[in-house]
Design a protein around this motif. Structure first.
Motif, PDB file in Angstrom:
ATOM      1  N   UNK A 132       0.831  -1.204   0.000  1.00  0.00           N
ATOM      2  CA  UNK A 132       0.000   0.000   0.000  1.00  0.00           C
ATOM      3  C   UNK A 132       0.866   1.255   0.000  1.00  0.00           C
ATOM      4  N   UNK A 133       1.940   1.238   0.754  1.00  0.00           N
ATOM      5  CA  UNK A 133       2.846   2.379   0.787  1.00  0.00           C
ATOM      6  C   UNK A 133       3.470   2.635  -0.579  1.00  0.00           C
ATOM      7  N   UNK A 134       3.890   1.580  -1.236  1.00  0.00           N
ATOM      8  CA  UNK A 134       4.463   1.725  -2.581  1.00  0.00           C
ATOM      9  C   UNK A 134       3.422   2.294  -3.539  1.00  0.00           C
ATOM     10  N   UNK A 135       2.205   1.800  -3.464  1.00  0.00           N
ATOM     11  CA  UNK A 135       1.127   2.275  -4.326  1.00  0.00           C
ATOM     12  C   UNK A 135       0.830   3.756  -4.072  1.00  0.00           C
ATOM     13  N   UNK A 191      -1.390  16.406  -3.808  1.00  0.00           N
ATOM     14  CA  UNK A 191      -2.114  15.728  -2.726  1.00  0.00           C
ATOM     15  C   UNK A 191      -1.119  15.216  -1.687  1.00  0.00           C
ATOM     16  N   UNK A 192      -0.841  16.048  -0.690  1.00  0.00           N
ATOM     17  CA  UNK A 192       0.113  15.698   0.354  1.00  0.00           C
ATOM     18  C   UNK A 192      -0.360  14.504   1.188  1.00  0.00           C
ATOM     19  N   UNK A 193      -1.666  14.290   1.239  1.00  0.00           N
ATOM     20  CA  UNK A 193      -2.183  13.165   2.031  1.00  0.00           C
ATOM     21  C   UNK A 193      -1.702  11.825   1.478  1.00  0.00           C
ATOM     22  N   UNK A 194      -1.445  11.751   0.176  1.00  0.00           N
ATOM     23  CA  UNK A 194      -0.917  10.510  -0.398  1.00  0.00           C
ATOM     24  C   UNK A 194       0.484  10.222   0.139  1.00  0.00           C
ATOM     25  N   UNK A 195       1.301  11.265   0.214  1.00  0.00           N
ATOM     26  CA  UNK A 195       2.647  11.085   0.734  1.00  0.00           C
ATOM     27  C   UNK A 195       2.619  10.760   2.223  1.00  0.00           C
ATOM     28  N   UNK A 196       1.743  11.420   2.955  1.00  0.00           N
ATOM     29  CA  UNK A 196       1.607  11.113   4.383  1.00  0.00           C
ATOM     30  C   UNK A 196       1.169   9.664   4.576  1.00  0.00           C
ATOM     31  N   UNK A 197       0.223   9.226   3.776  1.00  0.00           N
ATOM     32  CA  UNK A 197      -0.239   7.836   3.849  1.00  0.00           C
ATOM     33  C   UNK A 197       0.869   6.856   3.502  1.00  0.00           C
ATOM     34  N   UNK A 198       1.672   7.193   2.497  1.00  0.00           N
ATOM     35  CA  UNK A 198       2.788   6.327   2.103  1.00  0.00           C
ATOM     36  C   UNK A 198       3.807   6.219   3.235  1.00  0.00           C
TER      37      UNK A 198
END
Length: 172
Positions: free
Chosen positions: A89-92, A103-110
């Protein structure tokens, strides 16, 4: 795209692949017995036990699935699978962030899922190591691969965090 971010995503991908390999193949423990021209080598994984034998003129090997495993063994299996899922999921999420870096939330999630995956893998290795130290077997390749992939996941999260810092901050 930021080079540090790309390296972080590649570290996360590497950790994912290595953790899949370490979970799948039966080389967590190794035990060897030799006596009088006969030898038996035991390889133990999370899912299978394999025996390689050489008795006088007969040589062979066989693998059997592990059934009726103790609860701590099942928890190690579950933690390894959870770690793999978090890392995938982090890689995705990291790849999605590369596509749309607004979308900074994608990087935070990663970053968050990479840390969770690394922690899950490291806890699995610790539990396995503590519970298996009574056996006279030696830890083998997959045990160390799982530990390395857990550490690699933490490094990947740190690299993603550094890439965020290098990209600067946007005004509110």
């Amino acid at each position: 795209m930021n080079k540090v971010l790309a390296v972080g995503i590649l570290c996360c991908l590497g950790a994912t692949v290595v953790s899949i390999i370490s979970t799948a193949i039966p080389y967590w423990l190794h035990h060897e017995e030799k006596a009088g021209g006969q030898s038996i080598t035991l390889y133990l994984g999370l899912w299978k036990t394999c025996v390689k034998y050489s008795v006088s003129t007969t040589k062979g090997s066989t693998c059997v699935n592990i059934e009726n495993a103790p609860d701590w063994w099942k928890s190690v299996q579950a933690l390894m699978i959870l770690g793999i899922l978090f890392l995938a999921l982090s890689t995705f999420l990291g790849c999605l962030y590369c596509k749309d870096d607004s979308k900074q939330s994608l990087l935070h999630g990663a970053m968050f899922t990479a840390v969770l995956g690394g922690i899950a893998l490291i806890i699995a290795v610790i539990v396995f190591g503590v519970k298996e130290k009574e056996i006279s077997s030696q830890f083998h390749a997959c045990f160390y691969l799982a530990l390395m992939s857990g550490a690699d996941a933490i490094v990947a999260a740190a690299l993603m965090a550094i890439s965020k810092r290098r990209g600067g901050y946007s005004s509110i």
